[in-house]
Design a protein around this motif. Structure first.
Motif, PDB file in Angstrom:
ATOM      1  N   ASN A   1       0.848  -1.385   0.114  1.00  0.00           N
ATOM      2  CA  ASN A   1      -0.149  -0.059  -0.024  1.00  0.00           C
ATOM      3  C   ASN A   1       0.846   1.179   0.044  1.00  0.00           C
ATOM      4  O   ASN A   1       0.887   2.268  -0.794  1.00  0.00           O
ATOM      5  N   THR A   2       1.960   1.217   0.904  1.00  0.00           N
ATOM      6  CA  THR A   2       3.065   2.287   0.824  1.00  0.00           C
ATOM      7  C   THR A   2       3.403   2.524  -0.565  1.00  0.00           C
ATOM      8  O   THR A   2       3.835   3.658  -1.005  1.00  0.00           O
ATOM      9  N   ALA A   3       3.837   1.478  -1.192  1.00  0.00           N
ATOM     10  CA  ALA A   3       4.572   1.474  -2.261  1.00  0.00           C
ATOM     11  C   ALA A   3       3.596   1.920  -3.471  1.00  0.00           C
ATOM     12  O   ALA A   3       4.131   2.841  -4.280  1.00  0.00           O
ATOM     13  N   TYR A   4       2.325   1.495  -3.407  1.00  0.00           N
ATOM     14  CA  TYR A   4       1.311   2.139  -4.402  1.00  0.00           C
ATOM     15  C   TYR A   4       1.167   3.638  -4.229  1.00  0.00           C
ATOM     16  O   TYR A   4       1.053   4.440  -5.186  1.00  0.00           O
ATOM     17  N   LYS A   5       1.094   3.867  -3.050  1.00  0.00           N
ATOM     18  CA  LYS A   5       1.026   5.616  -2.899  1.00  0.00           C
ATOM     19  C   LYS A   5       2.173   6.483  -3.329  1.00  0.00           C
ATOM     20  O   LYS A   5       2.011   7.428  -3.770  1.00  0.00           O
ATOM     21  N   LEU A   6       3.343   5.971  -2.949  1.00  0.00           N
ATOM     22  CA  LEU A   6       4.583   6.550  -3.457  1.00  0.00           C
ATOM     23  C   LEU A   6       4.736   6.728  -4.937  1.00  0.00           C
ATOM     24  O   LEU A   6       5.075   7.657  -5.473  1.00  0.00           O
ATOM     25  N   SER A   7       4.134   5.496  -5.611  1.00  0.00           N
ATOM     26  CA  SER A   7       4.550   5.353  -6.903  1.00  0.00           C
ATOM     27  C   SER A   7       3.637   6.615  -7.636  1.00  0.00           C
ATOM     28  O   SER A   7       3.693   6.880  -8.598  1.00  0.00           O
ATOM     29  N   ASN A   8       2.326   6.219  -6.998  1.00  0.00           N
ATOM     30  CA  ASN A   8       1.319   7.271  -7.641  1.00  0.00           C
ATOM     31  C   ASN A   8       1.650   8.732  -7.450  1.00  0.00           C
ATOM     32  O   ASN A   8       1.436   9.566  -8.558  1.00  0.00           O
ATOM     33  N   ALA A   9       2.395   9.174  -6.333  1.00  0.00           N
ATOM     34  CA  ALA A   9       2.580  10.515  -6.335  1.00  0.00           C
ATOM     35  C   ALA A   9       3.837  10.718  -7.357  1.00  0.00           C
ATOM     36  O   ALA A   9       3.801  11.929  -7.500  1.00  0.00           O
ATOM     37  N   ARG A  10       4.629   9.865  -7.294  1.00  0.00           N
ATOM     38  CA  ARG A  10       5.822  10.219  -8.057  1.00  0.00           C
ATOM     39  C   ARG A  10       5.370  10.200  -9.807  1.00  0.00           C
ATOM     40  O   ARG A  10       5.814  10.891 -10.666  1.00  0.00           O
ATOM     41  N   PHE A  11       4.442   9.462  -9.862  1.00  0.00           N
ATOM     42  CA  PHE A  11       3.591   9.450 -11.343  1.00  0.00           C
ATOM     43  C   PHE A  11       2.905  11.031 -11.748  1.00  0.00           C
ATOM     44  O   PHE A  11       3.207  11.687 -12.535  1.00  0.00           O
ATOM     45  N   ARG A  12       2.492  11.486 -10.450  1.00  0.00           N
ATOM     46  CA  ARG A  12       1.660  12.766 -10.844  1.00  0.00           C
ATOM     47  C   ARG A  12       2.622  13.597 -10.627  1.00  0.00           C
ATOM     48  O   ARG A  12       2.388  14.756 -11.343  1.00  0.00           O
ATOM     49  N   ALA A  13       3.873  13.370 -10.183  1.00  0.00           N
ATOM     50  CA  ALA A  13       4.946  14.658 -10.135  1.00  0.00           C
ATOM     51  C   ALA A  13       5.542  14.487 -11.599  1.00  0.00           C
ATOM     52  O   ALA A  13       6.514  15.263 -11.710  1.00  0.00           O
ATOM     53  N   GLY A  14       5.346  13.474 -12.327  1.00  0.00           N
ATOM     54  CA  GLY A  14       6.115  13.400 -13.363  1.00  0.00           C
ATOM     55  C   GLY A  14       7.504  12.818 -13.545  1.00  0.00           C
ATOM     56  O   GLY A  14       8.198  12.602 -14.481  1.00  0.00           O
ATOM     57  N   ILE A  15       7.945  11.934 -12.187  1.00  0.00           N
ATOM     58  CA  ILE A  15       8.976  11.382 -11.999  1.00  0.00           C
ATOM     59  C   ILE A  15       9.154   9.973 -12.601  1.00  0.00           C
ATOM     60  O   ILE A  15      10.093   9.816 -13.372  1.00  0.00           O
ATOM     61  N   ASP A  16       7.823   9.225 -12.566  1.00  0.00           N
ATOM     62  CA  ASP A  16       7.824   7.720 -13.034  1.00  0.00           C
ATOM     63  C   ASP A  16       6.710   7.832 -13.935  1.00  0.00           C
ATOM     64  O   ASP A  16       5.770   8.644 -14.040  1.00  0.00           O
ATOM     65  N   ASN A  17       6.742   6.867 -14.884  1.00  0.00           N
ATOM     66  CA  ASN A  17       5.669   6.493 -16.059  1.00  0.00           C
ATOM     67  C   ASN A  17       4.510   5.763 -15.124  1.00  0.00           C
ATOM     68  O   ASN A  17       4.838   5.211 -13.984  1.00  0.00           O
ATOM     69  N   TYR A  18       3.444   5.512 -15.911  1.00  0.00           N
ATOM     70  CA  TYR A  18       2.177   4.783 -15.262  1.00  0.00           C
ATOM     71  C   TYR A  18       2.427   3.449 -15.235  1.00  0.00           C
ATOM     72  O   TYR A  18       1.853   2.804 -14.136  1.00  0.00           O
TER      73      TYR A  18
END
Length: 498
Positions: A408-425
Motif C-alpha cells: 500500500n505504501t509503495a502504491y501511494k509513493l509510485s502514484n505520487a511520483r507519477f503525478r509529479a512526472g518522475i515515473d511513468n504509469y
C-alpha cells in the motif's frame, strides 16, 4: 427303583449336555483380535489441556448468527434425516433378531372335507380343528441366534455413531460455507474499491491524454486495470450467489438474510487456546472411529454365526388345541389334543461350504480390523494436519499484514511520483496490482485461519454435543461387553504392541 435311576441319569445327561452347549456358545465367537493402531502417544504440535472436542458447538462458536444457522441445519438437513431414519431401520432389525430368541406362537383353525377308503367310503365327513402352535423354534445350543443378535446390535450402534459423524461433518460444512459467504462479500467490496480507484485513474489519464500530456499507451494501460477489476467484481458476485446456494442446501431451507454475514468475520470462537488433548481421546470422541469399532465387533459376531452352523440345528415344533368331526363337539371333553417334537438338522456332506463360510467370516474380521486401525490412523493424521496449519498460521498472517502495509505504501509513493512526472504509469500499475493481490491474499489467509479452527474442532470429534454440559457416552460393543470383561477399546488400544 431302576426306573428312578434311569430317570435321574437321563436328567443328569440332559443337564450336562445343556451345560456343554452353553459353554460351546460362549466359545463360538473366539478371541477378539489385538488392535495395533501404531500411532504416537502425542501430537506433533500439541496444545496442552482438555480437548476442545469436549465443548458443545454452542459454547465453542461465538457468533450468534452462526449458531442460529447451525440449529436450522441440524433441524432441516436431509442427510441428517436419512441418518436418523437409518438408525430407526437398524433398531427394528435388531428388534427382529432379539425376537428370534423367543418362540413364535400362532393361532390356527381349519376345516377339512374328506373321505376315508376304509371307514364308510361312500360318506364324506368333515374335520374341524383350532389351536395354538409353535413352529420350528430353534433351540440355540450353539449360540447362532445369539450371535445374530450381537451382530444386529453392533450394526445398530454403528449406525448411531455414523449419524454423529454426519452431524460433525454438517457442523463443519455449514460453518465453512457461512465463512465462505462472508469472505466472498469481503472480496467483492475490495474489488469494488479497486474498481473505483482504477476508474478515477483512468479518467485522470484520459484527461492527460486529451490535453496531450501523455500518450495513448498510458490510457490503455489504465483501461486494462479497470476491466480487470470489473471482471473481479462480477466473479465475486457469482461466488456470493454460489456460496448462498450451498449454504441453503446444507441448511435444508433458505437462510434468512439477517443471519448472513455481509462482511469479513474476525473470529468465530472465544477460545484463546485450542487444546487437542491426547491421541487416545480420539477413540471416544471420533464417531467414525467408534463406527469402525462396532463394525469390527459385528464381524466377530458373524464368526460365531458361521461356526455355529457347523453343528446340528435343533428345532422344536408343538401345538395344542381341539379337533372334532362335528363342529358342535369341537370344545367338548375328549376333543383336546396336543403334540410336541424336536427336529434335527445335521450337516454331513456339504463339500466344505460351511467351513468356507467360517473362513470368509474370519477374513471379514481381518478386513474390519484393518479398517478400524486405519480409521484411528486417519483421525490422528487429520488432527496433526490441522495442528500443523495452526502452528504456523500466526506467522503467515503477520507476514501478510506487513506485506499489505508495504505494498500500500509503495502504491501511494509510485502514484505520487507519477503525478509529479518522475515515473511513468507502468510503475503505478505494478504497485497497484501488488497491493490488490496482497489485500486479496490477506482475506484468503484470514479465512483459512478461521477454517482451520473449524477443521481442528471437527478433527478432534467436536460438534456432536450442543452444550458442554451435555453427556455423550457411546455404549460398549458386544465384544467389550462379553469378551473383554469390561475392558474398553481405548484400554486395548493402549496396550503394548505384540
Amino acid at each position: 427303583m431302576m426306573q428312578n435311576i434311569w430317570s435321574i441319569t437321563g436328567r443328569s445327561i440332559a443337564v450336562s449336555a445343556l451345560a456343554l452347549a452353553l459353554a460351546a456358545c460362549q466359545s463360538m465367537r473366539g478371541p477378539e483380535p489385538v488392535v495395533k493402531a501404531d500411532i504416537p502417544n502425542s501430537y506433533a504440535a500439541n496444545a496442552s489441556g482438555t480437548s476442545i472436542a469436549e465443548q458443545g458447538y454452542k459454547d465453542f462458536f461465538s457468533d450468534p448468527r452462526l449458531l442460529q444457522v447451525l440449529d436450522l441445519a441440524l433441524e432441516n438437513n436431509r442427510d441428517l434425516r436419512v441418518s436418523a431414519l437409518n438408525i430407526q431401520k437398524a433398531q427394528q432389525q435388531y428388534q427382529i433378531t432379539e425376537n428370534n430368541q423367543l418362540p413364535t406362537i400362532g393361532a390356527s383353525g381349519s376345516v377339512a372335507r374328506q373321505v376315508s377308503p376304509t371307514v364308510n367310503p361312500n360318506n364324506p365327513y368333515s374335520t374341524y380343528q383350532v389351536g395354538l402352535g409353535v413352529t420350528a423354534y430353534e433351540l440355540d445350543f450353539w449360540g447362532r441366534v445369539r450371535s445374530l443378535k450381537d451382530n444386529a446390535l453392533d450394526n445398530y450402534l454403528a449406525t448411531q455413531a455414523s449419524r454423529d459423524s454426519t452431524q460433525i461433518s454438517l457442523v463443519g460444512q455449514v460453518t465453512e460455507a457461512w465463512l465462505n459467504y462472508a469472505f466472498a462479500n469481503a472480496q467483492l467490496k475490495l474489488a469494488e474499491q479497486t474498481l473505483k480507484s482504477q476508474l478515477d485513474a483512468y479518467n485522470l489519464n484520459k484527461k492527460r491524454f486529451d490535453v496531450g500530456i501523455d500518450n495513448e499507451l498510458t490510457v490503455r494501460q489504465a483501461q486494462i486495470s479497470v476491466e480487470t477489476a470489473r471482471n473481479d467484481v462480477a466473479n465475486y458476485k457469482t461466488q456470493i450467489a454460489q456460496a448462498q446456494n450451498l449454504l441453503n442446501l446444507l441448511v435444508g431451507s433458505p437462510v434468512p438474510n439477517n443471519l448472513l454475514p455481509n462482511q469479513r468475520v474476525s473470529s468465530i470462537t472465544n477460545q484463546n487456546v485450542l487444546a487437542s488433548g491426547l491421541p487416545s481421546d480420539l477413540l471416544n470422541n471420533r464417531p467414525d472411529v467408534k463406527t469402525a469399532e462396532y463394525q469390527l465387533s459385528a464381524a466377530g459376531a458373524n464368526i460365531g454365526v458361521a461356526k455355529a452352523q457347523l453343528f446340528p440345528t435343533i428345532s422344536l415344533t408343538g401345538n395344542l388345541g381341539y379337533a372334532s368331526r362335528d363342529l358342535s363337539d369341537l370344545f367338548k371333553s375328549g376333543s383336546f389334543l396336543w403334540s410336541v417334537g424336536p427336529s434335527l438338522d445335521v450337516p454331513i456332506f456339504d463339500w466344505g461350504t460351511r467351513r468356507a463360510n467360517v473362513k470368509i467370516s474370519e477374513t471379514d474380521q481381518k478386513i474390519a480390523l484393518a479398517n478400524y486401525e486405519k480409521s484411528i490412523q486417519s483421525a490422528f493424521r487429520d488432527v496433526n494436519d490441522a495442528l500443523a496449519t495452526r502452528n504456523n498460521i500466526g506467522d503467515r498472517l503477520s507476514a501478510q499484514r506487513r506485506l499489505v502495509d508495504a505494498t500500500n505504501t509503495a502504491y501511494k509513493l509510485s502514484n505520487a511520483r507519477f503525478r509529479a512526472g518522475i515515473d511513468n504509469y507502468l510503475t503505478v500499475l505494478d504497485a497497484q496490482r501488488s497491493s490488490y493481490s496482497a489485500e486479496q491474499g490477506l482475506l484468503l489467509l484470514e479465512q483459512a485461519n478461521l477454517n482451520n479452527q473449524v477443521e481442528l474442532y471437527k478433527a478432534l470429534g467436536g460438534g456432536v454435543k450442543a452444550n458442554t454440559s451435555d453427556s455423550k457416552v457411546y455404549p460398549a460393543s458386544t465384544a467389550d461387553m462379553k469378551y473383554h470383561k469390561g475392558q474398553s477399546s481405548q484400554q486395548r488400544a493402549q496396550q503394548p504392541q505384540q
